[in-house]
Design a protein around this motif. Structure first.
Motif, PDB file in Angstrom:
ATOM      1  N   PRO A 197       3.724  33.509 -14.440  1.00 35.97           N
ATOM      2  CA  PRO A 197       3.967  32.393 -15.362  1.00 35.97           C
ATOM      3  C   PRO A 197       4.028  32.953 -16.787  1.00 35.97           C
ATOM      4  O   PRO A 197       3.400  33.979 -17.090  1.00 35.97           O
ATOM      5  CB  PRO A 197       2.763  31.479 -15.168  1.00 35.97           C
ATOM      6  N   PRO A 198       4.758  32.289 -17.679  1.00 33.48           N
ATOM      7  CA  PRO A 198       4.911  32.798 -19.046  1.00 33.48           C
ATOM      8  C   PRO A 198       3.588  33.084 -19.766  1.00 33.48           C
ATOM      9  O   PRO A 198       3.477  34.078 -20.479  1.00 33.48           O
ATOM     10  CB  PRO A 198       5.698  31.700 -19.757  1.00 33.48           C
ATOM     11  N   GLU A 199       2.584  32.253 -19.576  1.00 31.49           N
ATOM     12  CA  GLU A 199       1.303  32.453 -20.259  1.00 31.49           C
ATOM     13  C   GLU A 199       0.643  33.748 -19.800  1.00 31.49           C
ATOM     14  O   GLU A 199       0.088  34.497 -20.609  1.00 31.49           O
ATOM     15  CB  GLU A 199       0.336  31.276 -19.996  1.00 31.49           C
ATOM     16  N   ARG A 200       0.660  33.989 -18.494  1.00 36.92           N
ATOM     17  CA  ARG A 200       0.069  35.234 -17.960  1.00 36.92           C
ATOM     18  C   ARG A 200       0.864  36.444 -18.451  1.00 36.92           C
ATOM     19  O   ARG A 200       0.286  37.455 -18.832  1.00 36.92           O
ATOM     20  CB  ARG A 200       0.048  35.190 -16.422  1.00 36.92           C
ATOM     21  N   GLU A 201       2.165  36.335 -18.449  1.00 37.75           N
ATOM     22  CA  GLU A 201       2.994  37.458 -18.878  1.00 37.75           C
ATOM     23  C   GLU A 201       2.767  37.770 -20.352  1.00 37.75           C
ATOM     24  O   GLU A 201       2.728  38.930 -20.750  1.00 37.75           O
ATOM     25  CB  GLU A 201       4.472  37.184 -18.599  1.00 37.75           C
ATOM     26  N   ARG A 202       2.557  36.761 -21.162  1.00 37.90           N
ATOM     27  CA  ARG A 202       2.316  36.979 -22.592  1.00 37.90           C
ATOM     28  C   ARG A 202       1.032  37.786 -22.791  1.00 37.90           C
ATOM     29  O   ARG A 202       0.963  38.647 -23.659  1.00 37.90           O
ATOM     30  CB  ARG A 202       2.226  35.622 -23.289  1.00 37.90           C
ATOM     31  N   GLU A 203       0.019  37.516 -21.986  1.00 35.11           N
ATOM     32  CA  GLU A 203      -1.233  38.272 -22.097  1.00 35.11           C
ATOM     33  C   GLU A 203      -1.052  39.712 -21.611  1.00 35.11           C
ATOM     34  O   GLU A 203      -1.623  40.638 -22.188  1.00 35.11           O
ATOM     35  CB  GLU A 203      -2.367  37.570 -21.371  1.00 35.11           C
ATOM     36  N   ILE A 204      -0.255  39.907 -20.573  1.00 31.54           N
ATOM     37  CA  ILE A 204       0.030  41.270 -20.113  1.00 31.54           C
ATOM     38  C   ILE A 204       0.796  42.022 -21.195  1.00 31.54           C
ATOM     39  O   ILE A 204       0.514  43.194 -21.474  1.00 31.54           O
ATOM     40  CB  ILE A 204       0.807  41.264 -18.781  1.00 31.54           C
ATOM     41  N   VAL A 205       1.740  41.355 -21.825  1.00 36.80           N
ATOM     42  CA  VAL A 205       2.497  41.970 -22.920  1.00 36.80           C
ATOM     43  C   VAL A 205       1.541  42.402 -24.032  1.00 36.80           C
ATOM     44  O   VAL A 205       1.656  43.501 -24.579  1.00 36.80           O
ATOM     45  CB  VAL A 205       3.581  41.001 -23.446  1.00 36.80           C
TER      46      VAL A 205
END
Length: 176
Positions: free
Chosen positions: A141-149
């Motif tokens: 999901p975009p929120e999880r990906e933003r944290e990985i980024v």
């Protein structure tokens, strides 16, 4: 300065603000990150510098992250003439044409879904590891990906800052 200070860190600590700021912006395009790291000078040692970077990365707003990501080329396509980008993406150098084409396709799909480049600390990774990572992350999901980024940006900044901190005396102005 403690005895654990290095020539590169000493030069960074004593550089004019504009010179140090330019070195930081070459490491990470986020102005907020650069200003926070700059404001904490001088650093006793590389670990203190890396900790300041970690804190600054953690405080980045979504807009700050977007600014930082905009400066990163897609995996498999380092900027021509950019030795930092080429060095960090070295794992793609020996990739087969098929794997390079697959990475291009995955990069485009990722960018279409999330609106930014696939960001990974590629230093030391093989082409296959990078491909597997984008495959695994594209369904986030975009929120999880933003944290990985954010985590990956922190890793990239640490690698680049470590290079700046240990740069030998004869290599001149601080840069990544």
């Amino acid at each position: 300065m403690t005895s654990s200070s290095t020539p590169g860190l000493t030069r960074f600590n004593t550089a004019e603000d504009d010179t140090a700021r330019a070195a930081l912006r070459a490491i990470c395009a986020s102005g907020a990150w650069a200003e926070e790291v700059l404001a904490r000078r001088p650093y006793r040692d590389a670990e203190e510098l890396l900790a300041a970077s970690d804190t600054a990365v953690a405080r980045l707003t979504p807009d700050d992250l977007t600014e930082a990501m905009a400066a990163h080329p897609p995996i498999g396509r380092p900027r021509p003439g950019d030795p930092v980008s080429a060095r960090e993406q070295r794992g793609m150098t020996g990739a087969t044409d098929r794997l390079k084409a697959e990475m291009l396709e995955l990069n485009l799909a990722y960018q279409e879904k999330f609106g930014h480049v696939f960001l990974i600390c590629a230093t030391g990774l093989t082409a296959e590891q990078m491909r597997d990572s984008v495959r695994n992350r594209i369904d986030n999901p975009p929120e999880r990906e933003r944290e990985i980024v954010r985590e990956e940006l922190g890793r990239i900044n640490r690698v680049r800052l470590a290079r700046l901190a240990v740069r030998p005396e004869n290599e001149g102005t601080p840069r990544p």
